[in-house]
Design a protein around this motif. Sequence first.
Motif: not given
Length: 177
Positions: A96, A110, A112, A114-115, A140, A143-144, A147
């Motif tokens: 990350h 992009e 992530d 949320q991760h 996933a 998470m989207q 986003e």
Amino acid sequence: MDLTQAKSLFIEEASGLLASMESCLLEIESGEATVAEHIDAIFRAAHTIKGSAGLFGFDAVVAFTHNLESVLDKVRAAQLTMDAELINLMFGCQDHLSGMIQQLQDADFELDLQHGQWLLQQLAAYMTGGAAAQTEPPPAEEMQQVEHEHWQIDIEYGADVFRDGLKIKAHKIKSLH
């Protein structure tokens, strides 16, 4: 040296430190090295990235790395064991952070977010209870859904910042789009 050159130098240095961090984690995971041999190197890499990012005002990198550094400090103090679950979390954090650095270089990358939040929750669980709260990141599709949320992180530098550390507050702000 202008700011663009300095930023490029930071990105280059951080990328090298992240590669070193990954190498150390791989050696710990494979049993080629003991935790004691490499944990200080991993901690120093995170600490250097955090400090350099702070100089440039990359506050999200500073905040994320501070949490990573806190868990690593507990491992150094033998308050946490670097088991397979924590090694996997460290790999996720290293990855990350690599993405955060890549985003500084390429605004179209992009990340992530949320991760990243999930990783922070896992780090916080180690800080408070000694084990991760959830072993798998959310699906996933979850998470989207969030986003495009935006977060603001406020950092308060108190008189005892070097003794007590930073106090970080995060809150959701309204979308800018």
